[in-house]
Design a protein around this motif. Structure first.
Motif, PDB file in Angstrom:
ATOM      1  N   MET A   1       0.860  -0.869  -0.363  1.00  0.00           N
ATOM      2  CA  MET A   1       0.375  -0.006   0.055  1.00  0.00           C
ATOM      3  C   MET A   1       0.424   1.099  -0.191  1.00  0.00           C
ATOM      4  N   GLY A   2       1.863   0.972   0.780  1.00  0.00           N
ATOM      5  CA  GLY A   2       2.759   2.540   1.080  1.00  0.00           C
ATOM      6  C   GLY A   2       3.655   2.975   0.071  1.00  0.00           C
ATOM      7  N   ILE A   3       4.047   3.889  -1.110  1.00  0.00           N
ATOM      8  CA  ILE A   3       4.972   3.711  -1.418  1.00  0.00           C
ATOM      9  C   ILE A   3       5.999   5.413  -1.136  1.00  0.00           C
ATOM     10  N   ASP A   4       5.720   6.425  -0.095  1.00  0.00           N
ATOM     11  CA  ASP A   4       6.875   6.430   0.659  1.00  0.00           C
ATOM     12  C   ASP A   4       7.046   6.716   1.853  1.00  0.00           C
ATOM     13  N   PHE A   5       7.909   6.895   2.247  1.00  0.00           N
ATOM     14  CA  PHE A   5       8.869   7.239   3.248  1.00  0.00           C
ATOM     15  C   PHE A   5       7.771   6.846   4.905  1.00  0.00           C
ATOM     16  N   PHE A   6       6.770   7.765   4.636  1.00  0.00           N
ATOM     17  CA  PHE A   6       6.262   7.797   5.588  1.00  0.00           C
ATOM     18  C   PHE A   6       4.934   8.032   5.076  1.00  0.00           C
ATOM     19  N   ASP A   7       3.872   7.781   5.156  1.00  0.00           N
ATOM     20  CA  ASP A   7       2.283   8.135   4.426  1.00  0.00           C
ATOM     21  C   ASP A   7       1.287   8.091   5.338  1.00  0.00           C
ATOM     22  N   ASP A   8       0.527   8.029   5.508  1.00  0.00           N
ATOM     23  CA  ASP A   8      -1.063   8.632   6.088  1.00  0.00           C
ATOM     24  C   ASP A   8      -0.970   7.370   7.124  1.00  0.00           C
ATOM     25  N   TYR A   9      -0.746   5.809   6.446  1.00  0.00           N
ATOM     26  CA  TYR A   9      -0.649   4.632   7.234  1.00  0.00           C
ATOM     27  C   TYR A   9       0.428   4.915   8.719  1.00  0.00           C
ATOM     28  N   SER A  10       1.434   5.404   8.105  1.00  0.00           N
ATOM     29  CA  SER A  10       2.429   6.080   9.375  1.00  0.00           C
ATOM     30  C   SER A  10       1.906   5.484  11.200  1.00  0.00           C
ATOM     31  N   PHE A  11       1.127   6.737  11.320  1.00  0.00           N
ATOM     32  CA  PHE A  11       0.420   7.072  12.667  1.00  0.00           C
ATOM     33  C   PHE A  11      -0.352   5.739  13.255  1.00  0.00           C
ATOM     34  N   SER A  12      -0.754   4.537  12.430  1.00  0.00           N
ATOM     35  CA  SER A  12      -1.425   3.139  12.346  1.00  0.00           C
ATOM     36  C   SER A  12       0.309   2.766  13.188  1.00  0.00           C
ATOM     37  N   HIS A  13       1.012   2.809  11.952  1.00  0.00           N
ATOM     38  CA  HIS A  13       1.998   1.582  13.249  1.00  0.00           C
ATOM     39  C   HIS A  13       2.733   2.163  14.563  1.00  0.00           C
ATOM     40  N   VAL A  14       2.700   3.423  14.394  1.00  0.00           N
ATOM     41  CA  VAL A  14       3.414   3.914  15.720  1.00  0.00           C
ATOM     42  C   VAL A  14       2.379   4.095  16.473  1.00  0.00           C
ATOM     43  N   PHE A  15       0.902   3.712  16.396  1.00  0.00           N
ATOM     44  CA  PHE A  15       0.031   3.520  16.974  1.00  0.00           C
ATOM     45  C   PHE A  15      -0.287   1.492  17.730  1.00  0.00           C
ATOM     46  N   GLY A  16       0.927   1.312  16.615  1.00  0.00           N
ATOM     47  CA  GLY A  16      -0.298  -0.608  16.638  1.00  0.00           C
ATOM     48  C   GLY A  16       1.662  -1.442  18.150  1.00  0.00           C
ATOM     49  N   GLY A  17       2.803  -0.334  17.436  1.00  0.00           N
ATOM     50  CA  GLY A  17       3.637  -0.043  18.522  1.00  0.00           C
ATOM     51  C   GLY A  17       3.278   0.321  20.012  1.00  0.00           C
ATOM     52  N   GLY A  18       3.018   0.822  20.642  1.00  0.00           N
ATOM     53  CA  GLY A  18       2.333   1.092  21.571  1.00  0.00           C
ATOM     54  C   GLY A  18       1.047   0.392  21.946  1.00  0.00           C
ATOM     55  N   ILE A  19       0.469  -0.220  21.099  1.00  0.00           N
ATOM     56  CA  ILE A  19      -0.783  -1.599  21.875  1.00  0.00           C
ATOM     57  C   ILE A  19      -0.223  -2.531  22.527  1.00  0.00           C
ATOM     58  N   ILE A  20       1.009  -3.141  21.232  1.00  0.00           N
ATOM     59  CA  ILE A  20       2.045  -4.358  21.438  1.00  0.00           C
ATOM     60  C   ILE A  20       2.359  -4.071  22.793  1.00  0.00           C
ATOM     61  N   GLN A  21       3.947  -2.617  23.037  1.00  0.00           N
ATOM     62  CA  GLN A  21       4.548  -2.383  24.367  1.00  0.00           C
ATOM     63  C   GLN A  21       2.893  -1.973  25.239  1.00  0.00           C
ATOM     64  N   ARG A  22       2.186  -2.147  24.740  1.00  0.00           N
ATOM     65  CA  ARG A  22       0.959  -2.414  26.814  1.00  0.00           C
ATOM     66  C   ARG A  22       0.701  -3.709  27.203  1.00  0.00           C
TER      67      ARG A  22
END
Length: 131
Positions: A1-22
């Motif tokens: 889905m992604g072409i750019d280094f950071f895209d609209d979905y980057s935040f979902s990865h940030v959020f996912g990292g936080g959930i996994i940590q929690r």
């Protein structure tokens, strides 16, 4: 889905990292899971199974992923995930408590759910994914 280094979905990865940590998953295991999922999705699932489309009656927009991410986007996704994990590590448990251990059963579907939610927040499927 992604072409750019950071895209609209980057935040979902940030959020996912936080959930996994929690969820109490160790850093090494969390990073490994994230890398494994990116490789599975982009080098196995899409080439051999044609990708995926997720539709849920709660969300009006279908989330489709039929093209593999670029290498730069996969790297950006990993960095975003790591930022989310490390940021969650810094937050005191009295502000955001740890999730119960049984939440770990959601790990296999967490990326799909976050992608579906993000697509619906953005309000559209990216043009390069429309089939």
């Amino acid at each position: 889905m992604g072409i750019d280094f950071f895209d609209d979905y980057s935040f979902s990865h940030v959020f996912g990292g936080g959930i996994i940590q929690r969820m109490g998953i160790s850093r090494i295991v969390a990073y490994s899971l994230s890398i494994f999922y990116e490789l599975l999705e982009n080098y196995i699932w899409i080439p051999y199974f044609g990708g995926r489309c997720i539709n849920h009656y709660i969300f009006p927009i279908v989330d489709c992923k039929t093209k593999a991410d670029t290498i730069q986007n996969m790297i950006g996704d990993q960095i975003s995930f790591m930022i989310g994990y490390e940021f969650a590590e810094l937050i005191d448990e009295k502000h955001i408590p740890m999730l119960p251990k049984y939440f770990r059963i959601f790990i296999p579907i967490l990326p799909l759910l976050l992608s579906l939610i993000t697509t619906n927040i953005i309000g559209k499927t990216p043009e390069y994914e429309i089939i």
